[in-house]
Design an enzyme around this catalytic site. Structure first.
Site, PDB file in Angstrom:
ATOM      1  N   GLU A  61       0.848  -1.196   0.000  1.00 28.64           N
ATOM      2  CA  GLU A  61       0.000   0.000   0.000  1.00 28.64           C
ATOM      3  C   GLU A  61       0.877   1.237   0.000  1.00 28.64           C
ATOM      4  O   GLU A  61       1.561   1.543   0.997  1.00 28.64           O
ATOM      5  CB  GLU A  61      -0.941   0.037   1.211  1.00 28.64           C
ATOM      6  CG  GLU A  61      -1.817   1.272   1.161  1.00 28.64           C
ATOM      7  CD  GLU A  61      -2.972   1.275   2.155  1.00 28.64           C
ATOM      8  OE1 GLU A  61      -3.845   2.122   2.011  1.00 28.64           O
ATOM      9  OE2 GLU A  61      -2.982   0.433   3.057  1.00 28.64           O
TER      10      GLU A  61
ATOM     11  N   LYS B  11      -8.681 -15.539  15.421  1.00 32.44           N
ATOM     12  CA  LYS B  11      -8.842 -15.129  14.017  1.00 32.44           C
ATOM     13  C   LYS B  11     -10.290 -14.839  13.621  1.00 32.44           C
ATOM     14  O   LYS B  11     -10.680 -15.076  12.484  1.00 32.44           O
ATOM     15  CB  LYS B  11      -8.241 -16.180  13.079  1.00 32.44           C
ATOM     16  CG  LYS B  11      -6.784 -16.456  13.359  1.00 32.44           C
ATOM     17  CD  LYS B  11      -6.206 -17.577  12.545  1.00 32.44           C
ATOM     18  CE  LYS B  11      -4.767 -17.826  12.956  1.00 32.44           C
ATOM     19  NZ  LYS B  11      -4.163 -18.954  12.305  1.00 32.44           N
TER      20      LYS B  11
ATOM     21  N   ASP C  86       1.479 -14.467  12.367  1.00 26.45           N
ATOM     22  CA  ASP C  86       0.377 -15.061  11.609  1.00 26.45           C
ATOM     23  C   ASP C  86      -0.531 -13.923  11.131  1.00 26.45           C
ATOM     24  O   ASP C  86      -1.223 -13.289  11.948  1.00 26.45           O
ATOM     25  CB  ASP C  86      -0.399 -16.018  12.529  1.00 26.45           C
ATOM     26  CG  ASP C  86      -1.445 -16.811  11.767  1.00 26.45           C
ATOM     27  OD1 ASP C  86      -1.875 -16.338  10.701  1.00 26.45           O
ATOM     28  OD2 ASP C  86      -1.834 -17.892  12.250  1.00 26.45           O
TER      29      ASP C  86
ATOM     30  N   HIS D  35      -5.710  11.984  -2.688  1.00 22.85           N
ATOM     31  CA  HIS D  35      -6.160  10.838  -3.479  1.00 22.85           C
ATOM     32  C   HIS D  35      -6.281  11.249  -4.940  1.00 22.85           C
ATOM     33  O   HIS D  35      -5.893  10.525  -5.843  1.00 22.85           O
ATOM     34  CB  HIS D  35      -7.530  10.345  -2.983  1.00 22.85           C
ATOM     35  CG  HIS D  35      -7.422   9.175  -2.070  1.00 22.85           C
ATOM     36  ND1 HIS D  35      -7.025   7.940  -2.500  1.00 22.85           N
ATOM     37  CD2 HIS D  35      -7.658   9.049  -0.744  1.00 22.85           C
ATOM     38  CE1 HIS D  35      -7.027   7.113  -1.485  1.00 22.85           C
ATOM     39  NE2 HIS D  35      -7.393   7.756  -0.405  1.00 22.85           N
TER      40      HIS D  35
END
Ligand code: ADP
Length: 573
Positions: A252, A384, A460, A558
């Protein structure tokens, strides 16, 4: 190859083979309108264009041969060419290139697609024998008008034979490592078999330059290569009196730059301070009894301090580092969920806690023989998945991190003012998230920073879900001149040993932070320090992005910097 896992092949028969104007064979799905073709853009229909070039090619070839025969008869040198002859040569070359491009590619591809079909035929045979196919499990296949060229990485004929064995199902793809004793070679053969089975190229996915033995049995099964993710550096992050250069693996744009700006604002303001509130990994099995009364009896049993001590001894046998802290019970009728919490040293601790829980369940079975263990994980853990229990009780490391940012830093570095930041935080991170019904999402973009550090340091990445739970508070100090910012993160799940942390690249990033591996002097201190660094980096990321939004830069940048790498505010929030 493991037949049951083979990727579904592109359909063959259901596709109607149609002959288009030119005579080229193209696949088209039945009942589907023909998609626009490049040939539609030609001024003439394709068959006319072909006819023109065919006629041109043969007529100029005839003309040139005729001319050369005359020259030979008259003993005129062949290299003396007239203007019409030059035009004829140019026309000949142009029509030749056109015809070669049009028919030559199709000719070559007919061989490639034939080879792929052979592999699929074998696949069909096995499917018929061993599997009942559920059509819903087949992802819809796009027709492949022109199969891609497959680039082989095989080096020997023996490898080619092994690929064939995998393709016909004589060797299971998942057993290549154990059968060959060479992890890199196994990956190369699996990759080649995969390309031929699917007819899809994986060129671009690197194979070379990775230690496949290091992931065997630990990190990834059936490897065919590895993904490259760039690692940027934000910092120095001045946290608790020490400077850290924070590695962030991300694609990103501007994320690292933005976090870096936050680090600068924190640094020039004197640094951030962190506090570890608790440290305990959890696992919650679900057990069932014949009645809710019996389930309650087990709840009272495990919560009795005397019994808890006995259970701790049993639990702690699972590892030198596992130390049981608490068991929190919750009932759903006759089903009991026991949320075990334990410290796990420098490991993130899922394996460790699971082993300890298994020991306790085996032990409890003596006193509660009617206890039916439904699952070692009953989702009250909660791993998770977004869950209020992690947000309220915490999981892994719970950290609060704060900094005081001076008025001039807010102006000069962050290009905004204290009042705007305070108001934005209240309306966005608090009220806005409440309106959205957020669970742990009272922040601007904590998960951006958490994920990038997790990937860089071998954590993870799926645990980003609860690890990114964060409430960002921004409050005014000194009559509104300075700013107090804090992030409170109850469930940062990190380790510096085990899992992906031992891989070369990830280990290098841990080393950069000074938290590589297990701490010998004080087990657990490395993983705890890593958790505070994650929180510190999130603090920097929150400060920078909130400032960008407060300054009204986000949308503007942006629009303006969408193709630029310079802007630090173009972050998804
Ligand atoms: P996890 O529980 O996070 O999945 P692993 O079980 O894969 O982690 O790795 C932890 C292993 O590392 C255990 O076998 C443990 O005995 C060993 N170990 C060595 N030193 C430490 C330490 N300081 N903290 C935690 N585990 C350690």
């Amino acid at each position: 190859m493991d037949i049951s896992r083979r990727a579904p092949k592109p359909p063959q028969r259901p596709l109607a083979t149609t002959v288009h104007d030119s005579g080229t064979r193209r696949r088209q799905q039945p009942n589907k309108p023909a998609t626009p073709k490049a040939s539609d853009a030609l001024p003439l229909p394709l068959y006319l264009t072909n006819a023109v070039f065919f006629t041109l090619f043969f007529s100029v070839a005839y003309y040139l041969l005729h001319r050369w025969r005359d020259k030979i008869r008259n003993s005129t040198p062949l290299h003396l060419v007239s203007l019409p002859e030059i035009a004829a040569i140019v026309s000949l070359m142009a029509s030749f290139i056109y015809l070669l491009g049009f028919f030559g590619i199709d000719f070559v591809q007919s061989f490639i697609s034939r080879a792929s079909h052979d592999a699929w035929d074998l696949d069909n045979h096995h499917h018929n024998n061993f599997l009942i196919e559920d059509p819903r499990r087949r992802p819809p296949q796009q027709p492949q008008p022109h199969p891609e060229p497959l680039i082989s990485t095989l080096s020997t004929e023996e490898d080619e034979e092994i690929v064939q064995s995998v393709l016909v199902g004589k060797i299971a793809s998942h057993s290549l490592e154990s059968q060959l004793g060479d992890c890199k070679r196994a990956a190369s053969i699996r990759r080649e078999a995969l390309q031929r089975t699917t007819g899809r190229s994986v060129q671009g996915l690197p194979l070379e330059g990775f230690d496949y033995a290091s992931i065997l049995g630990q990190c990834c099964e059936m490897p065919i290569g590895y993904i490259q993710i760039p690692v940027g550096i934000a910092g120095p992050l001045l946290l608790d009196g020490f400077e850290y250069s924070v590695p962030m693996a991300t694609t990103e744009g501007c994320l690292v730059a933005s976090t870096n700006r936050g680090c600068k604002a924190i640094h020039v303001s004197g640094g951030a301070t962190s506090t570890l509130l608790r440290d305990g990994m959890t696992r919650a099995p679900v057990v069932r009894f014949a009645s809710a009364k019996r389930a309650s009896e087990l709840k009272f049993f495990v919560e009795d301090p005397v019994n808890f001590d006995a259970l701790s001894v049993v639990f702690n046998r699972s590892s030198r580092f596992a130390r049981l802290q608490s068991i929190h019970c919750s009932l759903a009728g006759k089903n009991l969920y026991m949320r075990f919490t334990c410290s796990t040293g420098d490991a993130m601790g899922m394996n460790m806690v699971s082993k300890g829980v298994q020991n306790v369940l085996d032990f409890l079975q003596t006193d509660f023989p009617d206890m039916d263990v439904i699952g070692i994980s009953g989702n009250f853990c909660s791993d998770k998945k977004p869950a209020a229990v992690n947000w309220i009780e915490g999981r892994g490391k719970s950290v609060v991190c704060e900094a005081i940012i001076k008025e001039e830093v807010v102006k000069k570095v962050l290009k905004t003012n204290v009042a705007a930041l305070v108001e934005l935080n209240m309306l966005k991170n608090l009220a806005g998230s409440a309106v959205a019904g957020a669970l742990g999402g009272f922040n601007a973009h904590a998960s951006n920073i958490v994920s990038a550090i997790f990937i860089a340091t071998g954590q993870d990445p799926a645990q980003n879900i609860e690890s990114s739970h964060c409430i960002t508070m921004i409050e005014a100090l000194n009559d509104g001149k300075d700013l107090h910012i804090s992030v409170t993160m109850p469930s940062i799940e990190v380790g510096t040993i085990g899992g992906g942390t031992q891989l070369a690249s990830q280990s290098a990033c841990l080393n950069l932070l000074g938290v590589k591996g297990a701490s010998k002097e004080s087990p657990g201190s490395n993983s705890r320090l890593l958790a505070t660094i994650v929180a510190g980096a999130v603090l920097a990321g929150e400060l920078s992005l909130m400032s960008a939004i407060a300054a009204g830069q986000l949308v503007k940048s942006h629009m303006k910097y969408n193709r630029s790498s310079r802007d630090v505010t173009k972050i998804s929030s």
